[in-house]
Motif scaffolding. Structure first.
Motif, PDB file in Angstrom:
ATOM      1  N   GLN A   3       0.841  -1.180   0.000  1.00 44.02           N
ATOM      2  CA  GLN A   3       0.000   0.000   0.000  1.00 44.02           C
ATOM      3  C   GLN A   3       0.885   1.241   0.000  1.00 44.02           C
ATOM      4  O   GLN A   3       1.912   1.279   0.684  1.00 44.02           O
ATOM      5  N   LEU A   4       0.483   2.251  -0.770  1.00 45.46           N
ATOM      6  CA  LEU A   4       1.214   3.500  -0.869  1.00 45.46           C
ATOM      7  C   LEU A   4       0.291   4.637  -0.467  1.00 45.46           C
ATOM      8  O   LEU A   4      -0.832   4.729  -0.965  1.00 45.46           O
ATOM      9  N   VAL A   5       0.754   5.490   0.426  1.00 45.71           N
ATOM     10  CA  VAL A   5      -0.052   6.600   0.917  1.00 45.71           C
ATOM     11  C   VAL A   5       0.728   7.892   0.738  1.00 45.71           C
ATOM     12  O   VAL A   5       1.791   8.067   1.341  1.00 45.71           O
ATOM     13  N   GLU A   6       0.193   8.799  -0.092  1.00 46.75           N
ATOM     14  CA  GLU A   6       0.840  10.079  -0.344  1.00 46.75           C
ATOM     15  C   GLU A   6       0.363  11.124   0.658  1.00 46.75           C
ATOM     16  O   GLU A   6      -0.769  11.074   1.153  1.00 46.75           O
ATOM     17  N   SER A   7       1.223  12.104   0.908  1.00 43.28           N
ATOM     18  CA  SER A   7       0.874  13.256   1.709  1.00 43.28           C
ATOM     19  C   SER A   7       1.768  14.423   1.292  1.00 43.28           C
ATOM     20  O   SER A   7       2.738  14.237   0.571  1.00 43.28           O
ATOM     21  N   GLY A   8       1.424  15.618   1.731  1.00 42.82           N
ATOM     22  CA  GLY A   8       2.252  16.780   1.481  1.00 42.82           C
ATOM     23  C   GLY A   8       1.729  17.730   0.427  1.00 42.82           C
ATOM     24  O   GLY A   8       2.319  18.798   0.208  1.00 42.82           O
ATOM     25  N   GLY A   9       0.639  17.390  -0.245  1.00 41.19           N
ATOM     26  CA  GLY A   9       0.059  18.293  -1.214  1.00 41.19           C
ATOM     27  C   GLY A   9      -0.602  19.482  -0.541  1.00 41.19           C
ATOM     28  O   GLY A   9      -0.775  19.515   0.677  1.00 41.19           O
ATOM     29  N   GLY A  10      -0.958  20.478  -1.343  1.00 45.82           N
ATOM     30  CA  GLY A  10      -1.601  21.656  -0.807  1.00 45.82           C
ATOM     31  C   GLY A  10      -1.612  22.783  -1.808  1.00 45.82           C
ATOM     32  O   GLY A  10      -1.366  22.590  -2.997  1.00 45.82           O
ATOM     33  N   LEU A  11      -1.905  23.981  -1.310  1.00 45.20           N
ATOM     34  CA  LEU A  11      -1.969  25.188  -2.125  1.00 45.20           C
ATOM     35  C   LEU A  11      -0.712  26.011  -1.917  1.00 45.20           C
ATOM     36  O   LEU A  11      -0.319  26.277  -0.775  1.00 45.20           O
ATOM     37  N   VAL A  12      -0.086  26.410  -3.013  1.00 42.08           N
ATOM     38  CA  VAL A  12       1.140  27.196  -2.943  1.00 42.08           C
ATOM     39  C   VAL A  12       1.141  28.209  -4.084  1.00 42.08           C
ATOM     40  O   VAL A  12       0.566  27.964  -5.143  1.00 42.08           O
ATOM     41  N   GLN A  13       1.773  29.352  -3.860  1.00 43.83           N
ATOM     42  CA  GLN A  13       1.902  30.354  -4.915  1.00 43.83           C
ATOM     43  C   GLN A  13       2.992  29.964  -5.902  1.00 43.83           C
ATOM     44  O   GLN A  13       3.921  29.218  -5.576  1.00 43.83           O
ATOM     45  N   ALA A  14       2.862  30.469  -7.118  1.00 43.86           N
ATOM     46  CA  ALA A  14       3.891  30.234  -8.121  1.00 43.86           C
ATOM     47  C   ALA A  14       5.260  30.642  -7.592  1.00 43.86           C
ATOM     48  O   ALA A  14       5.406  31.694  -6.962  1.00 43.86           O
ATOM     49  N   GLY A  15       6.241  29.791  -7.848  1.00 40.41           N
ATOM     50  CA  GLY A  15       7.581  30.017  -7.338  1.00 40.41           C
ATOM     51  C   GLY A  15       7.857  29.351  -6.008  1.00 40.41           C
ATOM     52  O   GLY A  15       9.017  29.293  -5.581  1.00 40.41           O
ATOM     53  N   GLY A  16       6.826  28.837  -5.367  1.00 40.41           N
ATOM     54  CA  GLY A  16       6.974  28.191  -4.079  1.00 40.41           C
ATOM     55  C   GLY A  16       7.400  26.741  -4.196  1.00 40.41           C
ATOM     56  O   GLY A  16       7.627  26.218  -5.297  1.00 40.41           O
ATOM     57  N   SER A  17       7.477  26.070  -3.048  1.00 45.24           N
ATOM     58  CA  SER A  17       7.965  24.698  -2.988  1.00 45.24           C
ATOM     59  C   SER A  17       7.054  23.832  -2.130  1.00 45.24           C
ATOM     60  O   SER A  17       6.392  24.315  -1.203  1.00 45.24           O
ATOM     61  N   LEU A  18       7.031  22.549  -2.439  1.00 49.40           N
ATOM     62  CA  LEU A  18       6.355  21.535  -1.646  1.00 49.40           C
ATOM     63  C   LEU A  18       7.201  20.276  -1.653  1.00 49.40           C
ATOM     64  O   LEU A  18       7.970  20.038  -2.588  1.00 49.40           O
ATOM     65  N   ARG A  19       7.045  19.457  -0.631  1.00 45.81           N
ATOM     66  CA  ARG A  19       7.649  18.136  -0.625  1.00 45.81           C
ATOM     67  C   ARG A  19       6.567  17.095  -0.404  1.00 45.81           C
ATOM     68  O   ARG A  19       5.890  17.111   0.629  1.00 45.81           O
ATOM     69  N   LEU A  20       6.421  16.205  -1.362  1.00 46.47           N
ATOM     70  CA  LEU A  20       5.467  15.117  -1.269  1.00 46.47           C
ATOM     71  C   LEU A  20       6.128  13.901  -0.640  1.00 46.47           C
ATOM     72  O   LEU A  20       7.312  13.637  -0.864  1.00 46.47           O
ATOM     73  N   GLN A 116      -3.207   6.768  -3.456  1.00 48.42           N
ATOM     74  CA  GLN A 116      -4.533   7.368  -3.644  1.00 48.42           C
ATOM     75  C   GLN A 116      -4.468   8.752  -4.271  1.00 48.42           C
ATOM     76  O   GLN A 116      -5.488   9.255  -4.750  1.00 48.42           O
ATOM     77  N   GLY A 117      -3.312   9.374  -4.272  1.00 53.88           N
ATOM     78  CA  GLY A 117      -3.130  10.691  -4.847  1.00 53.88           C
ATOM     79  C   GLY A 117      -3.216  11.801  -3.824  1.00 53.88           C
ATOM     80  O   GLY A 117      -3.908  11.690  -2.817  1.00 53.88           O
ATOM     81  N   THR A 118      -2.504  12.886  -4.090  1.00 58.48           N
ATOM     82  CA  THR A 118      -2.567  14.084  -3.262  1.00 58.48           C
ATOM     83  C   THR A 118      -2.614  15.307  -4.170  1.00 58.48           C
ATOM     84  O   THR A 118      -1.889  15.388  -5.165  1.00 58.48           O
ATOM     85  N   GLN A 119      -3.491  16.250  -3.855  1.00 57.10           N
ATOM     86  CA  GLN A 119      -3.727  17.409  -4.708  1.00 57.10           C
ATOM     87  C   GLN A 119      -2.654  18.466  -4.494  1.00 57.10           C
ATOM     88  O   GLN A 119      -2.362  18.856  -3.361  1.00 57.10           O
ATOM     89  N   VAL A 120      -2.094  18.946  -5.597  1.00 56.82           N
ATOM     90  CA  VAL A 120      -1.179  20.083  -5.598  1.00 56.82           C
ATOM     91  C   VAL A 120      -1.812  21.183  -6.439  1.00 56.82           C
ATOM     92  O   VAL A 120      -2.137  20.965  -7.605  1.00 56.82           O
ATOM     93  N   THR A 121      -1.988  22.358  -5.852  1.00 54.25           N
ATOM     94  CA  THR A 121      -2.566  23.493  -6.556  1.00 54.25           C
ATOM     95  C   THR A 121      -1.604  24.669  -6.467  1.00 54.25           C
ATOM     96  O   THR A 121      -1.212  25.072  -5.367  1.00 54.25           O
ATOM     97  N   VAL A 122      -1.240  25.217  -7.623  1.00 55.24           N
ATOM     98  CA  VAL A 122      -0.297  26.329  -7.698  1.00 55.24           C
ATOM     99  C   VAL A 122      -1.031  27.538  -8.256  1.00 55.24           C
ATOM    100  O   VAL A 122      -1.539  27.503  -9.378  1.00 55.24           O
ATOM    101  N   SER A 123      -1.082  28.606  -7.492  1.00 55.37           N
ATOM    102  CA  SER A 123      -1.777  29.821  -7.898  1.00 55.37           C
ATOM    103  C   SER A 123      -0.813  30.803  -8.536  1.00 55.37           C
ATOM    104  O   SER A 123       0.392  30.800  -8.247  1.00 55.37           O
ATOM    105  N   SER A 124      -1.352  31.688  -9.387  1.00 54.49           N
ATOM    106  CA  SER A 124      -0.540  32.680 -10.074  1.00 54.49           C
ATOM    107  C   SER A 124      -0.140  33.815  -9.151  1.00 54.49           C
ATOM    108  O   SER A 124      -0.847  34.138  -8.191  1.00 54.49           O
TER     109      SER A 124
END
Length: 124
Positions: A3-20, A116-124
């Motif tokens: 089983q694989l479980v993702e985490s770490g997604g979220g909302l970030v502004q353009a130019g930002g960083s995330l770690r999944l 299951q997937g994790t949502q990443v949203t990058v805003s302008s």
């Protein structure tokens, strides 16, 4: 069965960083090619980055130099660091494990296990 479980997604502004993070259980990731795929609305699921069981790294051109995939064998966990994020990176990101040939690492049809997937949203 793994089983694989993702985490770490979220909302970030353009130019930002995330770690999944992709935490595995029910099996060891060491013998598998481990990859990240993503799927945006109205688009097919596409390969993003992979780390083969032999140690090779694979990246698609649109993330080259910005994303980094890694694995921690002791923690049985896969990571994806994402830097300089762009609005076009917005998608659901999926962790994947594959036992097939390295040449198929980019093919979602050869994946043995999906998270299951994790949502990443990058805003302008």
């Amino acid at each position: 069965q793994m089983q694989l479980v993702e985490s770490g997604g979220g909302l970030v502004q353009a130019g930002g960083s995330l770690r999944l993070t992709c935490a595995a259980s029910g099996g060891y990731i060491e013998p598998y090619h481990m990859s990240w795929f993503r799927q945006a609305p109205g688009k097919e699921r596409e390969f993003v980055a992979g780390h083969s069981s032999l140690g090779g790294y694979y990246y698609e051109h649109y993330v080259l130099g910005r994303f980094d995939i890694s694995r921690d064998i002791v923690k049985n966990t896969v990571y994806q660091e994402m830097n300089n994020l762009k609005p076009e990176d917005t998608a659901v990101y999926y962790c994947a494990a594959e036992a097939g040939p390295v040449r198929s690492i980019r093919d979602p049809g050869t994946v043995n296990y999906w998270g299951q997937g994790t949502q990443v949203t990058v805003s302008s």
